[in-house]
Design an enzyme around this catalytic site. Structure first.
Site, short mmCIF file in Angstrom:
data_model
loop_
_atom_site.label_atom_id
_atom_site.label_comp_id
_atom_site.label_asym_id
_atom_site.label_seq_id
_atom_site.Cartn_x
_atom_site.Cartn_y
_atom_site.Cartn_z
N SER A 14 16.99 -28.10 1.75
CA SER A 14 16.07 -26.91 2.19
C SER A 14 15.96 -26.68 3.34
CB SER A 14 14.28 -27.92 1.93
OG SER A 14 14.43 -29.37 3.06
N VAL A 63 16.51 -39.03 -2.01
CA VAL A 63 17.32 -39.65 -2.23
C VAL A 63 17.36 -41.00 -2.59
CG1 VAL A 63 18.73 -37.54 -2.65
CG2 VAL A 63 18.15 -39.41 -0.65
N SER A 141 27.40 -39.12 11.55
CA SER A 141 27.14 -38.58 13.02
C SER A 141 27.92 -39.49 14.04
CB SER A 141 25.28 -38.96 12.94
OG SER A 141 25.09 -39.17 14.64
N TYR A 154 18.73 -45.54 13.15
CA TYR A 154 19.89 -44.89 12.41
C TYR A 154 20.99 -45.05 12.79
CZ TYR A 154 21.27 -40.02 13.24
OH TYR A 154 21.89 -38.47 12.18
N ALA A 156 22.74 -47.53 13.15
CA ALA A 156 22.24 -48.99 11.63
C ALA A 156 23.76 -48.09 10.59
CB ALA A 156 22.64 -50.08 11.64
N LYS A 158 24.43 -44.64 9.91
CA LYS A 158 25.31 -44.58 10.36
C LYS A 158 27.01 -45.04 9.60
CE LYS A 158 23.03 -40.88 9.85
NZ LYS A 158 23.10 -40.03 8.56
#
Length: 262
Positions: A14, A63, A141, A154, A156, A158
């Site tokens: 979106s 999700v 990332s 975050y 962790a 990725k």
């Protein structure tokens, strides 16, 4: 066109990277399944894509909820019978020290960023294997290679995404189904709209979502495990892994200063 009649699922479609990726695939003739929690923005995007004369399907889905993903995937496969490309893009971060975050805030990041990817792969991979064709693109990332203060959960998520993708790629090596991770640096999207980033000075060196979207399209036909955007950042990752005792203190201090100066 290269992607004519191909079916592409894009999560987090979106806005930001997901929205730009939708346009890039639509330009190339792909049919699109647009997945997000925001129905209004998905409908707006679907209307914007009509000019490309491709089939689209809007799926309102969180999700991080495996039941919702199961229902979404069932509807998609009933309509399109199979998926050629799965782009796992949905994700978010909260900028703060771990000591200040709640368990729920840490879990939410892992549930969306990592388990959301797992749920989508588990539901769409069987159809790819049955067809012996498909490509999974996981949007990570450079934080998948650097553990940084302020975004530890975050990072962790990725790290986990990259490790899972590498293992899965090996498992699928004898098939025509492949996995590629796209790892960009900071991207100019609403990712930073979360209130925790309010006082953080954004880097002047950042990417447009269109740049990352074009890399995702490229990744969907690539044999590489990971594509770093921009590519020269791979040098920094190599240095980090080669002489971590030099680069880690510099990075740690830099990011800690951003938090402590608030």
């Amino acid at each position: 066109m290269m992607f004519s009649n191909k079916t592409v699922v894009i999560t987090g479609a979106s806005s930001g990277i997901g929205k730009s990726t939708s346009f890039e695939f639509a330009k190339r003739g792909a049919n699109l399944i647009l997945v997000s929690r925001n129905e209004e923005k998905l409908n707006e995007l679907e209307n914007s894509l009509k000019k490309f004369n491709v089939k689209t399907m809007v799926c309102v889905c969180d999700v991080s909820n495996k039941t919702e993903v199961q229902k979404m995937s069932k509807l998609v496969l009933e309509k399109f019978s199979h998926v050629d490309i799965l782009v796992n893009n949905a994700g978010f971060a909260i900028f703060d020290y771990v000591k200040n975050l709640t368990i729920e805030q840490i879990e939410d990041q892992m549930n969306t960023n990592y388990f959301g990817m797992i749920y989508c792969i588990k539901n769409f991979l069987p159809s790819m294997i049955d067809k012996n064709s498909g490509h999974i693109v996981n949007v990570a990332s450079v934080a998948a290679s650097f553990g940084l203060p302020g975004i530890a959960p975050y990072c962790a998520s990725k790290y986990a995404m990259l490790g899972f993708s590498e293992g899965l790629k090996h498992e699928l090596s004898s098939s025509n189904v492949d996995v590629t991770v796209v790892s960009p640096i900071m991207v100019r999207t609403n990712f930073f709209n979360h209130s925790s980033f309010k006082k953080i000075k954004k880097s002047s060196f950042s990417l447009s979502p269109e740049t990352v979207a074009k890399t995702i399209v490229k990744a969907s036909t690539s044999k590489r495990l990971e594509i770093i955007v921009p590519s020269f950042v791979r040098v920094a990752i190599w240095i980090k892994h080669t002489i971590p005792y030099v680069i880690n203190p510099i990075l740690g201090k830099s990011f800690k200063n951003k938090i402590d100066s608030e």
